[in-house]
Design a protein around this motif. Structure first.
Motif, PDB file in Angstrom:
ATOM      1  N   LYS A 254      -8.496 -21.079   8.146  1.00  0.00           N
ATOM      2  CA  LYS A 254      -7.326 -20.350   8.621  1.00  0.00           C
ATOM      3  C   LYS A 254      -7.372 -18.946   8.025  1.00  0.00           C
ATOM      4  N   LEU A 255      -7.361 -17.942   8.871  1.00  0.00           N
ATOM      5  CA  LEU A 255      -7.333 -16.550   8.421  1.00  0.00           C
ATOM      6  C   LEU A 255      -5.914 -16.038   8.550  1.00  0.00           C
ATOM      7  N   SER A 256      -5.454 -15.364   7.535  1.00  0.00           N
ATOM      8  CA  SER A 256      -4.125 -14.762   7.607  1.00  0.00           C
ATOM      9  C   SER A 256      -4.180 -13.366   7.001  1.00  0.00           C
ATOM     10  N   LYS A 257      -3.427 -12.492   7.600  1.00  0.00           N
ATOM     11  CA  LYS A 257      -3.394 -11.105   7.153  1.00  0.00           C
ATOM     12  C   LYS A 257      -2.496 -10.998   5.921  1.00  0.00           C
ATOM     13  N   LEU A 258      -2.989 -10.327   4.898  1.00  0.00           N
ATOM     14  CA  LEU A 258      -2.199 -10.121   3.693  1.00  0.00           C
ATOM     15  C   LEU A 258      -1.226  -8.971   3.915  1.00  0.00           C
ATOM     16  N   THR A 259      -0.063  -9.078   3.320  1.00  0.00           N
ATOM     17  CA  THR A 259       0.899  -7.980   3.420  1.00  0.00           C
ATOM     18  C   THR A 259       0.775  -7.117   2.170  1.00  0.00           C
TER      19      THR A 259
END
Length: 59
Positions: free
Chosen positions: A18-23
């Motif tokens: 699962k790839l998620s964009k960091l804030t």
């Protein structure tokens, strides 16, 4: 894709990715003055942030 261990042996294991964009944080603080309190004149929160964007506001 293949799953391998440190010995470069194939492992028959299922996996999910699962790839998620960091804030990014609103501000990044420097830690030059972590142990020393600054003797600065009193500024409003907005003034302080505009003049010293990388310093932590301590109240």
């Amino acid at each position: 894709m293949e799953t391998k261990n440190y010995n470069d042996q194939n492992l028959k294991k299922p996996y999910q990715v699962k790839l998620s964009k960091l804030t990014a944080p609103d501000r990044i603080f420097r830690d030059n003055f972590k142990s020393d309190l600054q003797n600065l004149p009193k500024y409003s929160k907005e003034e302080f942030i505009s003049k010293f964007p990388h310093d932590l506001l301590i109240k």
